[in-house]
Design an enzyme around this catalytic site. Sequence first.
Site: not given
Length: 606
Positions: A2, A27, A74, A100-101, A476, A480, A483, A499, A601
């Site tokens: 948010c 965000r 969000w 927010n929160g 990493e 990417k 995402e 394995h 974000k």
Amino acid sequence: MCGISAVIGNENVVDTLYESIRNLEYRGYDSCGLSMIRDDRIEVRKNTGGVEEVNLKEHLTAMRGCIGIAHTRWATHGKVTAANAHPHLSFDNRFSIVHNGIINNFRCLREELQDGGVTFASETDTEVLVHLIAIAYAKLGDVEEAFLSAIRRLEGSYAAAMITSVDSSRIYAVKMGSPLVLGLNQGMNFIASDFNAFLPYTKTAMVMEDGEYAVVTVDQAKLCKAVDRSEVIRDPIHIEWDPERSRKGGYSHYMLKEIFDQPHTIKSALTIPNDDILQLAKSIQGAGTTYLMGVGTTYYVALAGQYFFSRLAGRYLPAVSSDEFNDLAVIGADDLLISISQSGETYDTNTGVRHARAQHAKTAGIVNVMGSSLSMMVDQVILQGSGPEICVVSTKAALAQMVILLLVALELGRLNGKIDTQTYETYHESITDFPPLVQKILNEISGFVRNLADRTAHYKNWMFLGRGVYYPIALEAALKMKEVTYLHAEGMPAGFLKHGTLAMVDDEMISLFFLPPPARKTLHEQTLAAVEEVKARNGPVIGFCFEDDLLAKKALDHWIELPVVAEPVPPFLELIVAQLFSYFSALKLGRSIDKPRNLAKSVTVG
Ligand code: AGP
């Protein structure tokens, strides 16, 4: 996550307010809205969708007023609906709030309010706050006191901004656990979740701390402690970020722009004063155990750092994912925690730091956003200076963090006598020569990378494989890929494959290998052995390799050839080109590259 924005000015501020939430879009959010006061009445317009989409439906920019609050939501509590979008309005229509929160005790507060006859318009935790304020105002007749008395009933983490038709000359805001900053300008002041909201208008800012509230008018911003209303005197800070760097600047996506920004961000990392790097190296040297902590991409940055410290400084620094840190790390007063974060507002990471501090451990941070909660909380902070990273997917910030960890490892290696002066200097030289090289390689290689991505984007299942430091690079790069393409991409040590996971390999599972230069003989041979294992099971194999790697070119079906570069640059170079590969794969698949589905974000909730 948010985003909050609030603006007060001498004239109609709707365009500024609208622009400010557009600047927070990166965000991640699913609905948005604005509240403004016009003719002593609060007007709220909100809906689901992006800012432009909601503007088309609700005509946000047709609103009028010199004071307003805005929000990008969000969803956490309550579905993605217009009713759950912020701002929320009190039952008496006199107060409007954005938040927010998470308010942990919202259920019992909601029941209490409902028992008292309040009807709720949404399923959110936020709505309890605005009704509590209205009830407190009815009793106390003082807006500031009513705001505070409602705040004092909340448990959890929150940042909120409020306007009221009772007094249209003030915005009230409070911070506890979620970020909030003030932007100060002549004739117009701002409150926002981060600097990006108001950067085009002012670079003078004040960072709020937990437990503080602000009362902001057109020409003043008063900061006080919520516990006793005592005033806090804090000097404003100057934001170095250039608002131009928050713009796309001709690139089709922020992700592409930020990949191409990397020569610049590496240079910024290299201009961090050596004293800061040395001080951190000395802290590690003097500490019992030093943990490296991050989450998502920054966990992989920490993992890469782990290899740098082992190889260059002969010190094993456990890398722990922030979300697991409290359960796993045994940390005490002799130990050091180095946290890595682009935003400095990641809930899991900041919780880990709070835990370490409670155990009296020393803390350090490598952070991009100055003034962020993490940067203020740790004993020692290295600000990486990568500039605003707008794409949800982290590229340039992560690479700069890896470079910084490498510099600290080199410094520690020199202090420990693990590396000699010549190696130290040669490594420094090759990393200093890296930025112009990146620029050149990116320009030359993009067409080829795009072509390969176009030809392979139909594969639904991917394996990203590497050994040694190329293993965190593979992890990493796989993140990417996941995402931005939404494809299944699993990162794994190349040696681990046989394995178990090898069972999944067939002609529909493509493997992407991160090969070290042939000069890293053992690592190279071991990685090539894994290539052969996949080929023997009819798995298609592609990879990153260097110009002089004839063996790899014989083994791989397709490869991206990189110019020979000196250590320690090869893994960095492979990561940058892998970012580009993910970008072009997502482009081919028509994905929402800068704002991938379901992602935010900065993840400020636990
Ligand atoms: C990176 O591409 C991701 N969006 C995510 O994993 C991110 O790195 C993670 O949430 C940590 O964020 P931070 O660096 O802001 O703390």
